[in-house]
Design a protein around this motif. Structure first.
Motif, mmCIF file in Angstrom:
data_model
loop_
_atom_site.group_PDB
_atom_site.id
_atom_site.type_symbol
_atom_site.label_atom_id
_atom_site.label_comp_id
_atom_site.label_asym_id
_atom_site.label_seq_id
_atom_site.Cartn_x
_atom_site.Cartn_y
_atom_site.Cartn_z
ATOM 1 N N LYS A 86 0.976 -1.284 0.051
ATOM 2 C CA LYS A 86 -0.015 -0.070 0.105
ATOM 3 C C LYS A 86 0.901 1.306 -0.170
ATOM 4 N N TRP A 87 1.987 1.281 0.903
ATOM 5 C CA TRP A 87 2.760 2.357 0.740
ATOM 6 C C TRP A 87 3.727 2.614 -0.399
ATOM 7 N N LEU A 88 4.159 1.577 -0.929
ATOM 8 C CA LEU A 88 4.692 1.790 -2.396
ATOM 9 C C LEU A 88 3.798 2.402 -3.418
ATOM 10 N N ASN A 89 2.645 1.922 -3.520
ATOM 11 C CA ASN A 89 1.726 2.200 -4.494
ATOM 12 C C ASN A 89 1.037 3.271 -4.185
ATOM 13 N N GLU A 90 0.862 4.158 -3.185
ATOM 14 C CA GLU A 90 0.119 5.262 -2.771
ATOM 15 C C GLU A 90 1.333 6.291 -2.455
ATOM 16 N N ARG A 104 4.788 6.744 -17.447
ATOM 17 C CA ARG A 104 5.802 5.818 -18.109
ATOM 18 C C ARG A 104 5.890 4.557 -17.259
ATOM 19 N N ILE A 105 5.278 4.325 -16.206
ATOM 20 C CA ILE A 105 5.106 3.217 -15.294
ATOM 21 C C ILE A 105 4.255 2.526 -15.550
ATOM 22 N N LEU A 106 4.633 1.065 -15.943
ATOM 23 C CA LEU A 106 3.558 -0.048 -16.507
ATOM 24 C C LEU A 106 3.128 -0.664 -15.203
ATOM 25 N N VAL A 107 1.714 -0.937 -15.072
ATOM 26 C CA VAL A 107 1.716 -2.068 -14.262
ATOM 27 C C VAL A 107 1.771 -3.521 -14.409
ATOM 28 N N THR A 108 2.308 -3.912 -13.355
ATOM 29 C CA THR A 108 2.858 -5.449 -13.421
ATOM 30 C C THR A 108 1.793 -6.421 -12.510
ATOM 31 N N THR A 109 1.495 -7.602 -12.924
ATOM 32 C CA THR A 109 0.723 -8.319 -11.945
ATOM 33 C C THR A 109 1.750 -9.254 -11.400
ATOM 34 N N SER A 119 -1.905 -9.771 -7.781
ATOM 35 C CA SER A 119 -1.926 -8.202 -7.420
ATOM 36 C C SER A 119 -1.418 -7.404 -8.685
ATOM 37 N N ASP A 120 -2.033 -6.388 -8.966
ATOM 38 C CA ASP A 120 -1.788 -5.355 -9.703
ATOM 39 C C ASP A 120 -0.947 -4.267 -9.112
ATOM 40 N N ASN A 121 0.245 -4.028 -9.507
ATOM 41 C CA ASN A 121 1.223 -3.048 -8.943
ATOM 42 C C ASN A 121 1.739 -2.064 -9.990
ATOM 43 N N LYS A 122 2.067 -0.763 -9.440
ATOM 44 C CA LYS A 122 2.905 -0.017 -10.223
ATOM 45 C C LYS A 122 4.245 -0.174 -9.813
ATOM 46 N N VAL A 123 4.412 -0.233 -8.385
ATOM 47 C CA VAL A 123 5.676 -0.333 -7.722
ATOM 48 C C VAL A 123 5.448 -1.507 -6.793
ATOM 49 N N PHE A 124 6.739 -2.233 -6.790
ATOM 50 C CA PHE A 124 6.745 -3.217 -6.054
ATOM 51 C C PHE A 124 8.173 -3.936 -5.542
ATOM 52 N N ILE A 125 8.404 -4.972 -4.880
ATOM 53 C CA ILE A 125 9.431 -5.314 -4.355
ATOM 54 C C ILE A 125 9.860 -6.771 -5.281
ATOM 55 N N LEU A 126 11.347 -6.959 -5.309
ATOM 56 C CA LEU A 126 11.605 -8.078 -6.124
ATOM 57 C C LEU A 126 11.374 -9.212 -5.472
ATOM 58 N N SER A 127 11.151 -10.380 -6.249
ATOM 59 C CA SER A 127 10.675 -11.738 -5.697
ATOM 60 C C SER A 127 11.938 -12.514 -5.351
#
Length: 228
Positions: A86-90, A104-109, A119-127
């Motif tokens: 929530k913090w990363l994407n808001e 320019r930032i693409l959504v990734t699932t 989960s759809d994300n603009k910003v995330f952490i690596l797996s």
């Protein structure tokens, strides 16, 4: 250093894994905001995957674990419902990028668990898998920015590196991180993991409370807007 130019008719530049680009801005020190440096991890036909070079901030995976509502707290172990997602994407997304950059930032699932779906994300952490496949000894370590240090980021003794959050594997055969002695924990839940300052994958149920673990965001950027 390559830079991302925010206009359509810019000339493309060839990028390769390991290159550094700047995109967006964030706190570098308490009173200083600087462009964010990103490491290019992988190039695709229409996008690039980038990962912050430094540990830029500090936050718990879950910020308000409630022993009076264990069911709600356990649900936050799933990435989709975590406070970090929530913090990363808001908060981070709104703070770090202007309106032109956001486009320019693409959504990734992200597949969160076998039970809860995607989960759809603009910003995330690596797996965990991305860490193992795309990072090397040079990019695995993350030095915290002065701002992150001011937020009580931990630096592992004998290194310049801080532990940072990663997504655990969702493959049971690859290893769920479970605390079986925890009476509240079911087999459907997985705990988040972290990369230690020495580059080891670390997992413990108390990870979720650690507010001194750092954050290295990742995102996909449109390749067409990268220029010299």
């Amino acid at each position: 250093m390559n830079n991302l130019k925010m206009f359509k008719n810019s000339r493309k530049t060839e990028l390769k894994s390991g290159d550094t680009i700047t995109f967006g801005r964030y706190y570098y020190d308490s009173n200083i905001i600087k462009p964010i440096e990103w490491i290019v991890l992988k190039e695709y036909k229409d996008r690039i995957l980038v990962f912050s070079k430094y540990a830029i901030d500090v936050m718990g995976y879950i910020t308000d674990w409630d022993y009076n509502d264990i069911e709600k707290s356990h649900k936050k172990l799933i990435w989709e419902f975590s406070d970090l997602k929530k913090w990363l994407n808001e908060d981070f997304y709104q703070t770090a990028f202007n309106e032109r950059e956001k486009k320019r930032i693409l959504v990734t699932t992200i597949i969160t668990t076998e039970i809860e779906g995607n989960s759809d994300n603009k910003v995330f952490i690596l797996s965990e898998e991305q860490i193992e496949q795309l990072l090397n000894q040079d990019t695995l370590c993350a030095s915290p920015t002065p701002y992150a240090l001011a937020q009580n980021a931990v630096v592992e003794h004998g290194t310049d590196c801080s532990p940072y959050w990663i997504l655990p594997s969702i493959n049971k055969s690859a290893g769920y991180c479970l605390e079986i002695e925890d009476e509240y924990l079911s087999h459907l839940e997985i705990y988040p993991k972290a990369i230690t300052g020495s580059g080891k994958i670390y997992c413990h149920s108390r990870n979720v409370y650690h507010k001194d673990f750092t954050i290295r965001p990742a995102l996909y950027i449109e390749k067409a807007f990268i220029a010299n």
